[in-house]
Design an enzyme around this catalytic site. Sequence first.
Site, PDB file in Angstrom:
ATOM      1  N   MET A  24       0.191   7.306  -9.795  1.00 29.86           N
ATOM      2  CA  MET A  24      -1.203   7.575  -9.441  1.00 29.86           C
ATOM      3  C   MET A  24      -2.116   7.017 -10.529  1.00 29.86           C
ATOM      4  O   MET A  24      -2.075   7.478 -11.676  1.00 29.86           O
ATOM      5  CB  MET A  24      -1.440   9.087  -9.264  1.00 29.86           C
ATOM      6  CG  MET A  24      -0.818   9.641  -7.992  1.00 29.86           C
ATOM      7  SD  MET A  24      -1.222  11.373  -7.725  1.00 29.86           S
ATOM      8  CE  MET A  24      -0.163  12.162  -8.929  1.00 29.86           C
ATOM      9  N   GLN A  77       4.811  -0.064 -12.188  1.00 29.96           N
ATOM     10  CA  GLN A  77       4.270  -0.649 -10.960  1.00 29.96           C
ATOM     11  C   GLN A  77       3.295  -1.779 -11.258  1.00 29.96           C
ATOM     12  O   GLN A  77       2.437  -1.682 -12.132  1.00 29.96           O
ATOM     13  CB  GLN A  77       3.558   0.409 -10.118  1.00 29.96           C
ATOM     14  CG  GLN A  77       3.288  -0.111  -8.715  1.00 29.96           C
ATOM     15  CD  GLN A  77       2.502   0.856  -7.855  1.00 29.96           C
ATOM     16  OE1 GLN A  77       1.368   1.211  -8.168  1.00 29.96           O
ATOM     17  NE2 GLN A  77       3.095   1.284  -6.756  1.00 29.96           N
ATOM     18  N   CYS A 107      -2.157  -0.184  -2.074  1.00 23.90           N
ATOM     19  CA  CYS A 107      -3.471   0.227  -2.578  1.00 23.90           C
ATOM     20  C   CYS A 107      -4.569  -0.145  -1.583  1.00 23.90           C
ATOM     21  O   CYS A 107      -4.722  -1.311  -1.228  1.00 23.90           O
ATOM     22  CB  CYS A 107      -3.738  -0.426  -3.933  1.00 23.90           C
ATOM     23  SG  CYS A 107      -5.330   0.076  -4.599  1.00 23.90           S
ATOM     24  N   LYS A 146       6.423  -0.293  -2.842  1.00 24.24           N
ATOM     25  CA  LYS A 146       5.765   0.875  -2.267  1.00 24.24           C
ATOM     26  C   LYS A 146       4.738   0.404  -1.236  1.00 24.24           C
ATOM     27  O   LYS A 146       3.873  -0.412  -1.540  1.00 24.24           O
ATOM     28  CB  LYS A 146       5.098   1.708  -3.361  1.00 24.24           C
ATOM     29  CG  LYS A 146       4.502   3.009  -2.836  1.00 24.24           C
ATOM     30  CD  LYS A 146       4.450   4.055  -3.923  1.00 24.24           C
ATOM     31  CE  LYS A 146       3.755   5.323  -3.461  1.00 24.24           C
ATOM     32  NZ  LYS A 146       2.322   5.124  -3.239  1.00 24.24           N
ATOM     33  N   GLY A 208       4.095  11.358   0.782  1.00 19.93           N
ATOM     34  CA  GLY A 208       2.943  11.821   1.559  1.00 19.93           C
ATOM     35  C   GLY A 208       3.050  13.258   1.982  1.00 19.93           C
ATOM     36  O   GLY A 208       3.957  13.635   2.737  1.00 19.93           O
ATOM     37  N   ASP A 209       2.145  14.082   1.437  1.00 22.84           N
ATOM     38  CA  ASP A 209       1.992  15.483   1.857  1.00 22.84           C
ATOM     39  C   ASP A 209       3.203  16.352   1.552  1.00 22.84           C
ATOM     40  O   ASP A 209       3.428  17.344   2.243  1.00 22.84           O
ATOM     41  CB  ASP A 209       1.672  15.557   3.368  1.00 22.84           C
ATOM     42  CG  ASP A 209       0.437  14.761   3.745  1.00 22.84           C
ATOM     43  OD1 ASP A 209      -0.355  14.450   2.833  1.00 22.84           O
ATOM     44  OD2 ASP A 209       0.270  14.437   4.932  1.00 22.84           O
ATOM     45  N   GLY A 231       2.997  13.458  -5.240  1.00 25.59           N
ATOM     46  CA  GLY A 231       1.827  12.968  -5.969  1.00 25.59           C
ATOM     47  C   GLY A 231       0.835  14.077  -6.241  1.00 25.59           C
ATOM     48  O   GLY A 231       0.949  14.811  -7.229  1.00 25.59           O
ATOM     49  N   ARG A 232      -0.119  14.250  -5.309  1.00 33.23           N
ATOM     50  CA  ARG A 232      -1.216  15.189  -5.552  1.00 33.23           C
ATOM     51  C   ARG A 232      -0.723  16.607  -5.809  1.00 33.23           C
ATOM     52  O   ARG A 232      -1.338  17.342  -6.570  1.00 33.23           O
ATOM     53  CB  ARG A 232      -2.194  15.147  -4.373  1.00 33.23           C
ATOM     54  CG  ARG A 232      -2.989  13.838  -4.344  1.00 33.23           C
ATOM     55  CD  ARG A 232      -3.690  13.644  -3.024  1.00 33.23           C
ATOM     56  NE  ARG A 232      -2.725  13.513  -1.922  1.00 33.23           N
ATOM     57  CZ  ARG A 232      -3.034  13.496  -0.653  1.00 33.23           C
ATOM     58  NH1 ARG A 232      -4.299  13.611  -0.300  1.00 33.23           N
ATOM     59  NH2 ARG A 232      -2.098  13.363   0.274  1.00 33.23           N
TER      60      ARG A 232
HETATM   61  C1  LIG Z   1      -5.551   9.506  -7.505  1.00 34.74           C
HETATM   62  C2  LIG Z   1      -4.449   8.721  -6.838  1.00 34.74           C
HETATM   63  C3  LIG Z   1      -4.062   7.504  -7.358  1.00 34.74           C
HETATM   64  C4  LIG Z   1      -3.030   6.780  -6.758  1.00 34.74           C
HETATM   65  N1  LIG Z   1      -2.633   5.605  -7.319  1.00 34.74           N
HETATM   66  C5  LIG Z   1      -1.567   4.945  -6.813  1.00 34.74           C
HETATM   67  C6  LIG Z   1      -1.072   3.777  -7.441  1.00 34.74           C
HETATM   68  O1  LIG Z   1      -1.568   3.317  -8.479  1.00 34.74           O
HETATM   69  N2  LIG Z   1      -0.021   3.154  -6.858  1.00 34.74           N
HETATM   70  C7  LIG Z   1       0.570   3.622  -5.718  1.00 34.74           C
HETATM   71  O2  LIG Z   1       1.527   3.030  -5.227  1.00 34.74           O
HETATM   72  N3  LIG Z   1       0.120   4.728  -5.101  1.00 34.74           N
HETATM   73  C8  LIG Z   1      -0.921   5.402  -5.631  1.00 34.74           C
HETATM   74  N4  LIG Z   1      -1.353   6.552  -5.038  1.00 34.74           N
HETATM   75  C9  LIG Z   1      -0.652   7.068  -3.845  1.00 34.74           C
HETATM   76  C10 LIG Z   1       0.444   8.076  -4.216  1.00 34.74           C
HETATM   77  O3  LIG Z   1       1.459   7.459  -4.975  1.00 34.74           O
HETATM   78  C11 LIG Z   1       1.067   8.728  -2.957  1.00 34.74           C
HETATM   79  O4  LIG Z   1       1.740   7.748  -2.205  1.00 34.74           O
HETATM   80  C12 LIG Z   1       0.027   9.405  -2.080  1.00 34.74           C
HETATM   81  O5  LIG Z   1      -0.888  10.158  -2.863  1.00 34.74           O
HETATM   82  C13 LIG Z   1       0.665  10.327  -1.036  1.00 34.74           C
HETATM   83  O6  LIG Z   1       1.449  11.303  -1.640  1.00 34.74           O
HETATM   84  P1  LIG Z   1       0.931  12.831  -1.922  1.00 34.74           P
HETATM   85  O7  LIG Z   1       0.503  13.375  -0.592  1.00 34.74           O
HETATM   86  O8  LIG Z   1       2.144  13.499  -2.497  1.00 34.74           O
HETATM   87  O9  LIG Z   1      -0.210  12.741  -2.875  1.00 34.74           O
HETATM   88  C14 LIG Z   1      -2.393   7.278  -5.599  1.00 34.74           C
HETATM   89  C15 LIG Z   1      -2.806   8.505  -5.068  1.00 34.74           C
HETATM   90  C16 LIG Z   1      -3.804   9.239  -5.667  1.00 34.74           C
HETATM   91  C17 LIG Z   1      -4.205  10.571  -5.084  1.00 34.74           C
END
Ligand SMILES: Cc1cc2nc3c(=O)[nH]c(=O)nc-3n(C[C@H](O)[C@H](O)[C@H](O)COP(=O)(O)O)c2cc1C
Length: 351
Positions: A24, A77, A107, A146, A208-209, A231-232
């Site tokens: 992230m 990455q 992205c 990814k 995701g989620d 992630g979040r």
């Molecule tokens: C603030 C933020 C920054 C992110 N930056 C990246 C990133 O640099 N590269 C990437 O592949 N995904 C990035 N993502 C996506 C996450 O890796 C993940 O795939 C996405 O948030 C869904 O997962 P989650 O529901 O567990 O958050 C980012 C997500 C968030 C919220």
Amino acid sequence: MIDLREPWSIGPVEVPTRLVLAPMAGVSVQAFRRQGRRFGAGLVCSEMVSCAGIEHGNERTLGYLRVASDEHPLAIQLFGSDPRAMADAARMIESVGADLVDVNFGCPVKKVTRTGAGAHLLEDRDRACAIVSAIADAVEIPVTVKLRRGVRNGSRSALELGPRLVEAGASSLTLHPRSAEQMYTGTADHSLTAELVSLVGVPVVASGDITSRARAQAVLTTTGAEAVMVGRGAQGNPWALREIVDGDGHEPTREEVAAELVLFIRETVRELGERRASGFLKKFYGWYLGRGRFPKPFKQELLRLDSTEEVERRLLAAAPAAIEIVERLEAEVPGGAEQTLELPVSIYGGG
Ligand SMILES: Cc1cc2nc3c(=O)[nH]c(=O)nc-3n(C[C@H](O)[C@H](O)[C@H](O)COP(=O)(O)O)c2cc1C
């Protein structure tokens, strides 16, 4: 029940648990990655770093990536659109000791997609394959990718592109099954993850989620994915990782929360320097102290403080027993050699 403590592999790289900490941008600093490992993530990933082509486009960056000896296995990455520049950058990633080079084809941020990078590559498939193939030829470490599902809502691009990326040399694919257009709205449609699993012979990671053990179990069972990515759900909440991996759902005490935040602050200041860290850390205060853990006015007070030293002082005054926990944690975190990757970390993340 699936045992998330089971190891699995990406090529020759063994990953000790079936939980991956998501990359992230603006979040996945070294303190976040190390903390993720301590709480049960088997693999951590850096924020996206830019291959030289985008660096020259005046991108705003967060400085350079530092890699420590206790982060392995670590994926770094990379994003960009020129196969040759990406291959050069991948060599640099390999030389600082990364175990995997991960490529961002997800992205959704315009500043990135309009340069032909990130999610744009989901629709520019020949170029996407050329990038993966150039990187796979350039380095010995496995290449992973990814992806999002596609650019437009309802798109199934990832299913067409995925098998071609594997043919081009990808050793694992992570799918975040939202479209770029969706950003983070709606829900991740993991029926696509199941389809992707059935189409490729390499491990697939579901992103995701995923915020609980029940959800992780359901996604692993219904998709056949090798691992889940969080992630979040882990922002300011490493305890969620432990709950997902071990089923240990105990809520942290105030002292534990304060101690983790103090350690996070100290490590981030060491990595980014006080000036950049003090702004960068503000969002983390809300993430850590929310969820009913500390009263709202306390959180607001921290946000008004100018230096991270003052923040630390206030935190330890509010939870004095945290000092002992911080000392114990600091003694556990191994020091050791660090390497700096001379590629800029992008603040324009997403995927
Ligand atoms: C603030 C933020 C920054 C992110 N930056 C990246 C990133 O640099 N590269 C990437 O592949 N995904 C990035 N993502 C996506 C996450 O890796 C993940 O795939 C996405 O948030 C869904 O997962 P989650 O529901 O567990 O958050 C980012 C997500 C968030 C919220």
